[in-house]
Design a protein around this motif. Structure first.
Motif, PDB file in Angstrom:
ATOM      1  N   GLY A 158       0.833  -1.194   0.000  1.00 30.40           N
ATOM      2  CA  GLY A 158       0.000   0.000   0.000  1.00 30.40           C
ATOM      3  C   GLY A 158       0.864   1.238   0.000  1.00 30.40           C
ATOM      4  N   VAL A 159       0.437   2.253  -0.756  1.00 32.65           N
ATOM      5  CA  VAL A 159       1.135   3.541  -0.765  1.00 32.65           C
ATOM      6  C   VAL A 159       0.112   4.631  -0.467  1.00 32.65           C
ATOM      7  N   LEU A 160       0.381   5.417   0.555  1.00 33.41           N
ATOM      8  CA  LEU A 160      -0.551   6.446   1.003  1.00 33.41           C
ATOM      9  C   LEU A 160      -0.244   7.782   0.349  1.00 33.41           C
ATOM     10  N   PHE A 161      -1.194   8.272  -0.444  1.00 35.22           N
ATOM     11  CA  PHE A 161      -1.170   9.638  -0.946  1.00 35.22           C
ATOM     12  C   PHE A 161      -1.990  10.487   0.029  1.00 35.22           C
ATOM     13  N   ASP A 162      -1.326  11.095   0.991  1.00 40.37           N
ATOM     14  CA  ASP A 162      -2.027  11.928   1.971  1.00 40.37           C
ATOM     15  C   ASP A 162      -2.179  13.327   1.375  1.00 40.37           C
ATOM     16  N   VAL A 163      -3.197  13.485   0.543  1.00 42.41           N
ATOM     17  CA  VAL A 163      -3.387  14.750  -0.169  1.00 42.41           C
ATOM     18  C   VAL A 163      -3.733  15.873   0.808  1.00 42.41           C
ATOM     19  N   ALA A 164      -4.595  15.571   1.780  1.00 43.67           N
ATOM     20  CA  ALA A 164      -4.938  16.592   2.776  1.00 43.67           C
ATOM     21  C   ALA A 164      -3.695  17.011   3.556  1.00 43.67           C
ATOM     22  N   GLY A 165      -2.882  16.044   3.950  1.00 41.46           N
ATOM     23  CA  GLY A 165      -1.654  16.362   4.670  1.00 41.46           C
ATOM     24  C   GLY A 165      -0.700  17.171   3.824  1.00 41.46           C
ATOM     25  N   HIS A 166      -0.586  16.842   2.551  1.00 41.95           N
ATOM     26  CA  HIS A 166       0.297  17.583   1.643  1.00 41.95           C
ATOM     27  C   HIS A 166      -0.136  19.041   1.534  1.00 41.95           C
ATOM     28  N   LEU A 167      -1.442  19.290   1.532  1.00 43.72           N
ATOM     29  CA  LEU A 167      -1.950  20.666   1.418  1.00 43.72           C
ATOM     30  C   LEU A 167      -2.061  21.363   2.764  1.00 43.72           C
ATOM     31  N   GLY A 168      -1.740  20.628   3.847  1.00 45.11           N
ATOM     32  CA  GLY A 168      -1.718  21.245   5.164  1.00 45.11           C
ATOM     33  C   GLY A 168      -3.081  21.544   5.749  1.00 45.11           C
ATOM     34  N   VAL A 169      -4.082  20.700   5.414  1.00 47.86           N
ATOM     35  CA  VAL A 169      -5.433  20.907   5.938  1.00 47.86           C
ATOM     36  C   VAL A 169      -5.914  19.604   6.579  1.00 47.86           C
ATOM     37  N   GLN A 188       5.781  13.460  -4.860  1.00 44.74           N
ATOM     38  CA  GLN A 188       7.109  14.044  -4.741  1.00 44.74           C
ATOM     39  C   GLN A 188       7.365  14.531  -3.316  1.00 44.74           C
ATOM     40  N   ALA A 189       6.373  15.206  -2.733  1.00 43.67           N
ATOM     41  CA  ALA A 189       6.541  15.751  -1.393  1.00 43.67           C
ATOM     42  C   ALA A 189       6.643  14.651  -0.341  1.00 43.67           C
ATOM     43  N   GLN A 190       5.966  13.542  -0.560  1.00 45.73           N
ATOM     44  CA  GLN A 190       5.928  12.471   0.438  1.00 45.73           C
ATOM     45  C   GLN A 190       6.825  11.291   0.059  1.00 45.73           C
ATOM     46  N   ASP A 191       7.663  11.488  -0.960  1.00 40.78           N
ATOM     47  CA  ASP A 191       8.650  10.495  -1.381  1.00 40.78           C
ATOM     48  C   ASP A 191       7.995   9.148  -1.688  1.00 40.78           C
ATOM     49  N   ILE A 192       6.954   9.197  -2.510  1.00 39.76           N
ATOM     50  CA  ILE A 192       6.216   7.997  -2.898  1.00 39.76           C
ATOM     51  C   ILE A 192       6.719   7.508  -4.250  1.00 39.76           C
ATOM     52  N   GLU A 193       7.049   6.233  -4.316  1.00 33.15           N
ATOM     53  CA  GLU A 193       7.448   5.596  -5.563  1.00 33.15           C
ATOM     54  C   GLU A 193       6.473   4.467  -5.861  1.00 33.15           C
ATOM     55  N   MET A 194       5.772   4.567  -6.977  1.00 31.03           N
ATOM     56  CA  MET A 194       4.791   3.563  -7.343  1.00 31.03           C
ATOM     57  C   MET A 194       5.466   2.352  -7.983  1.00 31.03           C
ATOM     58  N   ARG A 195       4.902   1.163  -7.676  1.00 29.74           N
ATOM     59  CA  ARG A 195       5.396  -0.079  -8.258  1.00 29.74           C
ATOM     60  C   ARG A 195       4.206  -0.900  -8.750  1.00 29.74           C
ATOM     61  N   PRO A 196       4.406  -1.758  -9.748  1.00 25.64           N
ATOM     62  CA  PRO A 196       3.307  -2.608 -10.232  1.00 25.64           C
ATOM     63  C   PRO A 196       2.723  -3.456  -9.105  1.00 25.64           C
ATOM     64  N   GLY A 197       1.391  -3.548  -9.072  1.00 26.18           N
ATOM     65  CA  GLY A 197       0.699  -4.321  -8.053  1.00 26.18           C
ATOM     66  C   GLY A 197       0.328  -3.536  -6.814  1.00 26.18           C
ATOM     67  N   ASP A 198       0.795  -2.287  -6.697  1.00 27.76           N
ATOM     68  CA  ASP A 198       0.498  -1.481  -5.515  1.00 27.76           C
ATOM     69  C   ASP A 198      -1.001  -1.212  -5.366  1.00 27.76           C
ATOM     70  N   VAL A 199      -1.413  -0.932  -4.135  1.00 27.67           N
ATOM     71  CA  VAL A 199      -2.723  -0.348  -3.860  1.00 27.67           C
ATOM     72  C   VAL A 199      -2.501   1.126  -3.531  1.00 27.67           C
ATOM     73  N   ALA A 200      -3.060   2.002  -4.333  1.00 30.97           N
ATOM     74  CA  ALA A 200      -2.950   3.439  -4.098  1.00 30.97           C
ATOM     75  C   ALA A 200      -4.021   3.848  -3.088  1.00 30.97           C
ATOM     76  N   VAL A 201      -3.601   4.365  -1.945  1.00 30.05           N
ATOM     77  CA  VAL A 201      -4.511   4.760  -0.869  1.00 30.05           C
ATOM     78  C   VAL A 201      -4.520   6.280  -0.805  1.00 30.05           C
TER      79      VAL A 201
END
Length: 316
Positions: A158-169, A188-201
């Protein structure tokens, strides 16, 4: 449908039809090879386990179900005792002493009412399901093609895209649309690297609105756009999990604000065979600061089901 790929099979793919054979009903779950699962297990560093599920509060005579985020107009969960514990205990004590037991029953319409996963039979276009299977096999008796039992357990990175956290809200505004550019900036801000088979959260923080303003929660919602979904799909992911009600953004009348050509469910489920895990709870996970983890979600093996309630788990 037509398939377009780069040399390594990803990047410009237009869909996943035929990729795993004409009879395939599992879609992107085919990416969860033994090697991918072993790689996902390598993200476990602490051994801490977090549930990513909303609670199911069902009752036949109280407002308990309404205390959990849900979409309006959907049948709320009903949970009741099929064998009354008090009555049984009284008889059991007469026969066996201090012995008690109770059984319960649950009636659940999971779409829009609790944490769940969508099967590939949940949505289609015209008369065709994912991979060209006939949609006329989805009826009141269930889906004889692409039912949720075909998915199997989801064990992935699993890879967490914390969009709210990135925008500071604490949570996104209902007007926010998460497109490819915002996902790239978050990665880029959260140093996320996507790989095949991942679950984008994807975290919007939207469930936290329910406790303070239920009417606002049940109107418009922030969420992914078509180009955001396509950006994720072309990274060869297995599933998208989001804490809003429908992965995609909702207009103020509670409907998806996109036509069929840009409908996110059709893009991900129908074209790419990517599973959708909706209404997840991500607040504790976001607080850890972790952006990669072992993601586990085992749908109930409901034959012909268009989805299943699920308790996703993050292992840190």
């Amino acid at each position: 449908m037509t398939e377009h790929t780069t040399a390594n099979g990803a990047g410009t793919r237009a869909d996943n039809w035929g990729r795993w054979g004409d009879g395939d009903e599992r879609g992107a779950a085919n990416l969860l090879t033994p090697e991918a699962v072993r790689t996902a297990a390598g993200t476990v560093r602490e051994g801490r386990v977090l549930s990513l599920s909303l609670p199911i509060r069902g009752a036949t005579s109280s407002r308990a179900p309404q205390t959990v985020p849900h979409l309006p107009g959907r049948p709320l969960p009903q949970h009741f005792m099929s064998v009354d514990g008090a009555d049984y205990c009284a008889g059991a004590r007469r026969m066996h002493g201090e012995i008690g037991v109770a059984d319960d029953a649950l009636i659940l319409s999971h779409h829009g009412t609790t944490t769940h996963i969508d099967a590939l039979s949940h949505m289609w276009r015209g008369d065709t399901l994912y991979n060209g299977h006939p949609a006329n096999r989805v009826r009141s008796y269930g889906a004889t093609r692409c039912g949720i039992e075909k998915a199997g357990p989801i064990v992935a990175r699993g890879v967490l895209f914390d969009v709210a956290g990135h925008l500071g809200v604490p949570h996104l505004d209902e007007s926010v649309r998460i497109g490819a550019d915002l996902l790239r900036a978050t990665a880029q801000a959260q140093d996320i690297e996507m790989r095949p088979g991942d679950v984008a959260v994807v975290r919007t923080g939207w469930p936290t609105v329910y406790d303070t303003d239920r009417a606002r929660y049940q109107a418009g919602q922030p969420g992914l756009t078509h180009d955001g979904g396509l950006w994720l799909a072309r990274h060869d992911i297995t599933a998208v999990a989001c804490d809003n009600a429908g992965i995609g953004a909702l207009a103020m009348d509670g409907t998806f604000d996109a036509g069929p050509d840009e409908d996110l469910h059709l893009l991900l489920l129908w074209k790419f065979g990517i599973y959708l895990v909706e209404m997840v709870w991500l607040e504790e996970l976001a607080a850890t600061g972790r952006h990669d983890f072992l993601f586990l979600a085992a749908p109930l093996a409901v034959e012909g089901g268009t989805g299943s309630a699920v308790n996703p788990v993050a292992v840190l």
